[in-house]
Design a protein around this motif. Structure first.
Motif, PDB file in Angstrom:
ATOM      1  N   SER A 192       0.686  -1.187  -0.052  1.00 54.50           N
ATOM      2  CA  SER A 192       0.130  -0.017   0.049  1.00 54.50           C
ATOM      3  C   SER A 192       0.918   1.250   0.091  1.00 54.50           C
ATOM      4  O   SER A 192       0.546   2.287   0.521  1.00 54.50           O
ATOM      5  CB  SER A 192      -1.005  -0.052   1.187  1.00 54.50           C
ATOM      6  N   ASP A 193       1.991   1.303  -0.897  1.00 57.57           N
ATOM      7  CA  ASP A 193       2.713   2.330  -1.053  1.00 57.57           C
ATOM      8  C   ASP A 193       3.694   3.022  -0.058  1.00 57.57           C
ATOM      9  O   ASP A 193       3.649   4.301   0.383  1.00 57.57           O
ATOM     10  CB  ASP A 193       1.928   3.586  -1.675  1.00 57.57           C
ATOM     11  N   LEU A 194       4.016   2.039   0.636  1.00 60.78           N
ATOM     12  CA  LEU A 194       4.895   2.247   1.928  1.00 60.78           C
ATOM     13  C   LEU A 194       6.324   2.955   1.427  1.00 60.78           C
ATOM     14  O   LEU A 194       6.801   2.504   0.365  1.00 60.78           O
ATOM     15  CB  LEU A 194       5.327   1.034   2.881  1.00 60.78           C
ATOM     16  N   PRO A 195       6.975   3.805   2.198  1.00 62.97           N
ATOM     17  CA  PRO A 195       8.170   4.396   1.645  1.00 62.97           C
ATOM     18  C   PRO A 195       9.235   3.132   1.984  1.00 62.97           C
ATOM     19  O   PRO A 195       9.304   2.412   2.697  1.00 62.97           O
ATOM     20  CB  PRO A 195       8.407   5.613   2.425  1.00 62.97           C
ATOM     21  N   PRO A 196      10.544   3.591   1.357  1.00 62.33           N
ATOM     22  CA  PRO A 196      11.600   2.569   1.646  1.00 62.33           C
ATOM     23  C   PRO A 196      12.082   2.108   3.165  1.00 62.33           C
ATOM     24  O   PRO A 196      12.224   1.028   3.533  1.00 62.33           O
ATOM     25  CB  PRO A 196      12.997   3.376   1.040  1.00 62.33           C
ATOM     26  N   GLU A 197      11.747   3.231   3.984  1.00 61.98           N
ATOM     27  CA  GLU A 197      12.218   3.238   5.343  1.00 61.98           C
ATOM     28  C   GLU A 197      11.067   1.856   6.198  1.00 61.98           C
ATOM     29  O   GLU A 197      11.512   1.723   7.157  1.00 61.98           O
ATOM     30  CB  GLU A 197      12.105   4.619   6.268  1.00 61.98           C
ATOM     31  N   GLU A 198      10.351   1.685   5.408  1.00 60.75           N
ATOM     32  CA  GLU A 198       9.185   0.890   6.114  1.00 60.75           C
ATOM     33  C   GLU A 198       8.991  -0.350   5.121  1.00 60.75           C
ATOM     34  O   GLU A 198       7.879  -1.114   5.272  1.00 60.75           O
ATOM     35  CB  GLU A 198       7.868   1.371   6.121  1.00 60.75           C
ATOM     36  N   ARG A 199       9.947  -0.817   4.373  1.00 56.86           N
ATOM     37  CA  ARG A 199       9.859  -2.122   3.672  1.00 56.86           C
ATOM     38  C   ARG A 199      10.551  -3.055   3.991  1.00 56.86           C
ATOM     39  O   ARG A 199      10.936  -4.077   3.309  1.00 56.86           O
ATOM     40  CB  ARG A 199      10.169  -1.704   2.057  1.00 56.86           C
ATOM     41  N   LEU A 200      11.141  -3.118   5.321  1.00 52.38           N
ATOM     42  CA  LEU A 200      11.866  -4.422   5.572  1.00 52.38           C
ATOM     43  C   LEU A 200      11.154  -5.677   5.758  1.00 52.38           C
ATOM     44  O   LEU A 200      11.567  -6.565   5.258  1.00 52.38           O
ATOM     45  CB  LEU A 200      12.394  -3.942   7.058  1.00 52.38           C
ATOM     46  N   GLU A 201       9.961  -5.732   6.624  1.00 50.73           N
ATOM     47  CA  GLU A 201       9.223  -6.778   6.421  1.00 50.73           C
ATOM     48  C   GLU A 201       8.848  -7.498   4.936  1.00 50.73           C
ATOM     49  O   GLU A 201       8.836  -8.656   4.550  1.00 50.73           O
ATOM     50  CB  GLU A 201       7.803  -6.729   7.262  1.00 50.73           C
ATOM     51  N   GLY A 202       8.600  -6.514   3.935  1.00 53.20           N
ATOM     52  CA  GLY A 202       8.318  -6.900   2.765  1.00 53.20           C
ATOM     53  C   GLY A 202       9.680  -7.633   2.083  1.00 53.20           C
ATOM     54  O   GLY A 202       9.634  -8.557   1.335  1.00 53.20           O
ATOM     55  N   THR A 203      10.895  -6.723   2.469  1.00 56.72           N
ATOM     56  CA  THR A 203      12.096  -7.494   1.772  1.00 56.72           C
ATOM     57  C   THR A 203      12.235  -8.831   2.474  1.00 56.72           C
ATOM     58  O   THR A 203      12.773  -9.758   1.626  1.00 56.72           O
ATOM     59  CB  THR A 203      13.148  -6.476   2.193  1.00 56.72           C
TER      60      THR A 203
END
Length: 400
Positions: free
Chosen positions: A348-359
């Motif tokens: 849902s369009d999270l910024p890079p700083e909030e993409r750890l779990e997706g990574t």
């Protein structure tokens, strides 16, 4: 009760039944259909292939108009077990019609060739490819898309390397210019002034760590290897600097060959694919042949499908869903998806700083698909995910 068995546990279950151990190989050769796709085969050749495979109990998928040769060429999908392919090869050896000799040669090469078990750098440092390795990202740049990767001062670089080494990093990747969408290239001198001091400092403080230099400039690559770098990570696949292939061949350095449409500046301006996996595979085949023709050791080439480099959201997802198909190249595979925009969009369009779990979800998918290297910003977290999944994979492999 009926249970459909996992292929990885078939051997163990056969032994539980009480079968003779000598029969294991026979049963395993019959146990799994292997779909192989061959491209652009003439209709007469496709008809011969279909007839021969059907006679062995396998099957072949062709275009509906192949049977009466109303279409000139067709892609062909073979459906057979290992046993079918062994017998199929023997049959084709006695058939010299149409394109059969070429199909036979490609089939033999595919079935016999294996991915290298390890890659050795010019300095003797070894990458063991028996598990998924972690490449930690350090950008000596002021403008990389994820601010947490920017380390412009040598003390920052060394502190980051220390943390990565403590947490089990396998490779440190040093980059001196941002390749984010829309990025302008920096000069050779500017990139050199950023990466070479970083490499020198890391090598002095950590003599055993494997260092990769993220560059497409031949002069930067040569000096980096001279100062202790072990491998070259090139987003251009030898297309931006004609001399880079000479450096890779000269120093026999491991080389990461990445797919990208266009350049970082324009790669996201309406990229389009009719068949993204096929087009990337064809690109790799052409570039690998180019490298071999110019003296590069093909056993030291690693391929990277280039997540986010000239790809739409749906292209990135399809690449990740079809990772195993890239193993057909029999080359080590690197995936660099850490904190990239397609992960943000999926969340849902999270910024890079909030993409750890997706990574971490992407890393888990990579491990389960036997990807050889994941290039990440967060070594500790990714390493922990990999460690758990590798333990599970050990259970699988112990049953084979």
């Amino acid at each position: 009760m009926i249970v459909e068995l996992s292929h990885e546990f078939l051997r163990k279950e056969i032994l539980k039944v009480g079968a003779h151990p000598a029969s294991l190989e026979i049963f395993e050769r019959k146990a799994q259909i292997i779909p192989l796709k061959i491209f652009n085969i003439s209709s007469p050749t496709a008809n011969v292939i279909k007839q021969e495979m059907l006679s062995l109990g396998g099957d072949v998928v062709v275009h509906k108009n192949v049977v009466d040769c109303k279409i000139e060429k067709s892609d062909v999908i073979l459906l057979g077990t290992k046993k079918h392919y062994e017998l199929f090869i023997k049959k084709l050896e006695n058939n010299k019609y149409f394109e059969i000799p070429l199909v036979l040669q490609e089939l033999k090469e595919y079935l016999l060739k294996q991915k290298p078990e390890k890659i050795v750098s010019p300095w003797g440092r070894v990458l063991n490819l028996s598990r998924t390795l972690v490449m930690g990202i350090i950008n000596v740049t002021p403008d990389s898309f994820y601010s947490g990767s920017r380390k412009m001062q040598i003390n920052e670089v060394l502190k980051t390397v220390e943390d990565m080494v403590i947490n089990g990093v396998d490779i440190i990747d040093i980059g001196g210019q941002s390749t984010r969408p829309g990025a302008e290239p920096v000069s050779i001198d500017e990139e050199m002034s950023r990466v070479i001091p970083a490499i020198e400092s890391i090598r002095k403080s950590y003599p055993d760590v494997v260092i990769s230099v993220d560059t497409y400039y031949s002069k930067v690559a040569e000096l980096a290897v001279d100062r202790g770098a072990d491998m070259i990570n090139d987003i251009s696949a030898f297309r931006f600097d004609n001399d880079l292939v000479k450096i890779v061949a000269k120093y026999k350095v491991p080389y990461i060959l990445m797919h990208m449409k266009g350049t970082p500046k324009d790669m996201q301006k309406n990229p389009y694919y009719d068949d993204v996996v096929r087009e990337i595979m064809e690109f790799f085949e052409e570039r690998i042949n180019y490298a071999k023709e110019n003296g590069v050791d093909p056993e030291k080439i690693i391929v990277d499908p280039g997540i986010g480099f000239g790809k739409r959201y749906e292209d990135n997802l399809e690449i990740m869903a079809r990772l195993k198909e890239f193993k057909s190249l029999r080359k080590p595979i690197l995936i660099g998806a850490s904190r990239k925009s397609f992960i943000g969009k999926a969340l849902s369009d999270l910024p890079p700083e909030e993409r750890l779990e997706g990574t971490l979800g992407i890393t888990a998918l990579c491990v389960l698909n036997d990807v050889d290297i994941v290039r990440v910003h967060d070594v500790k977290e990714n390493k922990r995910v990999i460690k758990v999944l590798e333990e599970i994979k050990c259970i699988r492999s112990s049953s084979l």
